[in-house]
Design a protein around this motif. Sequence first.
Motif, mmCIF file in Angstrom:
data_model
loop_
_atom_site.group_PDB
_atom_site.id
_atom_site.type_symbol
_atom_site.label_atom_id
_atom_site.label_comp_id
_atom_site.label_asym_id
_atom_site.label_seq_id
_atom_site.Cartn_x
_atom_site.Cartn_y
_atom_site.Cartn_z
ATOM 1 N N ALA A 146 0.830 -1.207 0.000
ATOM 2 C CA ALA A 146 0.000 0.000 0.000
ATOM 3 C C ALA A 146 0.866 1.259 0.000
ATOM 4 N N ALA A 147 1.980 1.232 0.731
ATOM 5 C CA ALA A 147 2.875 2.392 0.773
ATOM 6 C C ALA A 147 3.542 2.617 -0.576
ATOM 7 N N VAL A 148 3.909 1.541 -1.251
ATOM 8 C CA VAL A 148 4.519 1.669 -2.582
ATOM 9 C C VAL A 148 3.521 2.264 -3.568
ATOM 10 N N VAL A 149 2.280 1.824 -3.492
ATOM 11 C CA VAL A 149 1.236 2.409 -4.343
ATOM 12 C C VAL A 149 1.083 3.891 -4.029
ATOM 13 N N ALA A 150 1.130 4.243 -2.737
ATOM 14 C CA ALA A 150 0.986 5.644 -2.343
ATOM 15 C C ALA A 150 2.100 6.514 -2.910
ATOM 16 N N LEU A 151 3.274 5.949 -3.141
ATOM 17 C CA LEU A 151 4.390 6.703 -3.710
ATOM 18 C C LEU A 151 4.079 7.223 -5.113
ATOM 19 N N SER A 152 3.062 6.655 -5.733
ATOM 20 C CA SER A 152 2.660 7.091 -7.076
ATOM 21 C C SER A 152 1.327 7.842 -7.061
ATOM 22 N N ALA A 153 0.895 8.263 -5.891
ATOM 23 C CA ALA A 153 -0.386 8.981 -5.775
ATOM 24 C C ALA A 153 -0.353 10.277 -6.580
ATOM 25 N N PRO A 154 -1.500 10.713 -7.085
ATOM 26 C CA PRO A 154 -1.522 11.943 -7.884
ATOM 27 C C PRO A 154 -1.180 13.202 -7.100
ATOM 28 N N GLU A 155 -1.485 13.220 -5.781
ATOM 29 C CA GLU A 155 -1.203 14.391 -4.963
ATOM 30 C C GLU A 155 0.081 14.186 -4.155
ATOM 31 N N PRO A 156 0.880 15.244 -3.989
ATOM 32 C CA PRO A 156 2.101 15.126 -3.189
ATOM 33 C C PRO A 156 1.860 14.613 -1.777
ATOM 34 N N VAL A 157 0.727 14.977 -1.169
ATOM 35 C CA VAL A 157 0.463 14.552 0.197
ATOM 36 C C VAL A 157 0.392 13.029 0.286
ATOM 37 N N GLY A 158 -0.160 12.393 -0.715
ATOM 38 C CA GLY A 158 -0.226 10.933 -0.715
ATOM 39 C C GLY A 158 1.148 10.316 -0.891
ATOM 40 N N ARG A 159 1.962 10.907 -1.750
ATOM 41 C CA ARG A 159 3.313 10.380 -1.974
ATOM 42 C C ARG A 159 4.180 10.564 -0.729
ATOM 43 N N THR A 160 3.948 11.672 -0.022
ATOM 44 C CA THR A 160 4.662 11.898 1.240
ATOM 45 C C THR A 160 4.328 10.812 2.245
ATOM 46 N N VAL A 161 3.050 10.471 2.354
ATOM 47 C CA VAL A 161 2.641 9.405 3.271
ATOM 48 C C VAL A 161 3.315 8.088 2.903
ATOM 49 N N GLY A 162 3.366 7.773 1.623
ATOM 50 C CA GLY A 162 4.031 6.546 1.207
ATOM 51 C C GLY A 162 5.473 6.489 1.677
ATOM 52 N N ALA A 163 6.203 7.603 1.509
ATOM 53 C CA ALA A 163 7.605 7.648 1.942
ATOM 54 C C ALA A 163 7.724 7.563 3.451
ATOM 55 N N ASP A 164 6.834 8.272 4.170
ATOM 56 C CA ASP A 164 6.903 8.259 5.628
ATOM 57 C C ASP A 164 6.626 6.861 6.190
ATOM 58 N N VAL A 165 5.690 6.156 5.603
ATOM 59 C CA VAL A 165 5.398 4.800 6.077
ATOM 60 C C VAL A 165 6.592 3.885 5.841
ATOM 61 N N LEU A 166 7.202 3.982 4.670
ATOM 62 C CA LEU A 166 8.337 3.116 4.355
ATOM 63 C C LEU A 166 9.575 3.451 5.185
ATOM 64 N N SER A 167 9.640 4.682 5.706
ATOM 65 C CA SER A 167 10.855 5.115 6.395
ATOM 66 C C SER A 167 11.202 4.264 7.607
ATOM 67 N N GLN A 168 10.203 3.763 8.313
ATOM 68 C CA GLN A 168 10.461 2.908 9.476
ATOM 69 C C GLN A 168 9.496 1.730 9.509
ATOM 70 N N LEU A 169 9.229 1.184 8.364
ATOM 71 C CA LEU A 169 8.303 0.059 8.258
ATOM 72 C C LEU A 169 8.824 -1.137 9.064
ATOM 73 N N GLY A 170 7.972 -1.629 9.958
ATOM 74 C CA GLY A 170 8.346 -2.798 10.753
ATOM 75 C C GLY A 170 9.433 -2.523 11.765
ATOM 76 N N TYR A 171 9.520 -1.290 12.262
ATOM 77 C CA TYR A 171 10.591 -0.911 13.185
ATOM 78 C C TYR A 171 10.646 -1.801 14.415
ATOM 79 N N GLN A 172 9.491 -2.275 14.884
ATOM 80 C CA GLN A 172 9.460 -3.068 16.109
ATOM 81 C C GLN A 172 10.087 -4.431 15.905
ATOM 82 N N GLU A 173 10.315 -4.820 14.663
ATOM 83 C CA GLU A 173 10.974 -6.085 14.349
ATOM 84 C C GLU A 173 12.364 -5.842 13.772
ATOM 85 N N GLY A 174 12.877 -4.654 13.972
ATOM 86 C CA GLY A 174 14.184 -4.326 13.410
ATOM 87 C C GLY A 174 14.117 -3.884 11.961
ATOM 88 N N GLY A 175 12.902 -3.693 11.456
ATOM 89 C CA GLY A 175 12.719 -3.250 10.075
ATOM 90 C C GLY A 175 12.296 -4.385 9.163
#
Length: 298
Positions: A67-96
């Motif tokens: 879902a985050a990868v799809v968001a990286l291609s969203a038509p609005e910058p706000v959606g693409r920002t969310v995609g990047a922010d989610v991927l930035s620490q995805l699964g952090y509680q498991e070491g990534g």
Amino acid sequence: MGPQFPQNAEMPKDPDRGDLQARSVPDLIRLAVDQEREFGGLEDWPEPAWYAYQELQHRGTAEVFSAAVVALSAPEPVGRTVGADVLSQLGYQEGGTFVEQSVNALVAAAEVEQEPSVLRSIAFALGLRAFPSGRRMLFSLAQHPSERVRFAVATGLWAVAIKDGDAVDDDPEAVSVHLDLMRDPDNEVRNWAAFGLGTQLSADTPAIRAALRERLDDPDEGTREEAVYGLAKRRDEVAFEPLLEYLRSGFAGTGCIDAAGAWGDLRFVDALAAIRETQPSVANSVAGALRVIREANQ
């Protein structure tokens, strides 16, 4: 963009996730976009501290990754920002989770992205993920005309210092980019670049010392302090008097105290002892620094 964690700060292990944990991934993505649109321009987001993008990071599943990868291609910058922010620490509680795949997706997005706010989130994410395949893009983004993008690069550049596939402190390419950013016109960029090269990395060359010495006269106080710490770490006598002055000022922070300890010079003992008496909040740091100094001079 959402709150950033440039030092890979560990997020809560057992957060109060509330009703977010019952929501579907598509619903959380939509909510994250709404929250980004509402709060994205703020330096610090208001309480509560647990947001949709954090719930997505916490889950760290294949569904969230997709879902985050799809968001990286969203038509609005706000959606693409969310995609990047989610991927930035995805699964952090498991070491990534999905680290390499996330970085590859972020690099691909950066290659076509034009919006500085999105590139800023991508740069933060590449630094946080600290995976080798993202380093070339970070090096490239260090030349971006937006100071917001260059700032994001500076916060995590040290984390991608590698050589022959292993993390090292003397990666010549990462050092070179740090040196360039230490002369950036933006105060915060210089500050973080000086921190990354001076404190986070241990490389020690005449060029590095010259760059740190140059920052001793920086117009930004934070950058001057980072230069002192970096030179002190390398036991450069040029930094002795400025560091001692910081210690005697009565407002010494832990960075200053740690730098004195790392230097290991008995000339700092009296100033550190005075801090221990007047600043109880840093007593543990002072005790550690004094212990290191005494052990170094036995």
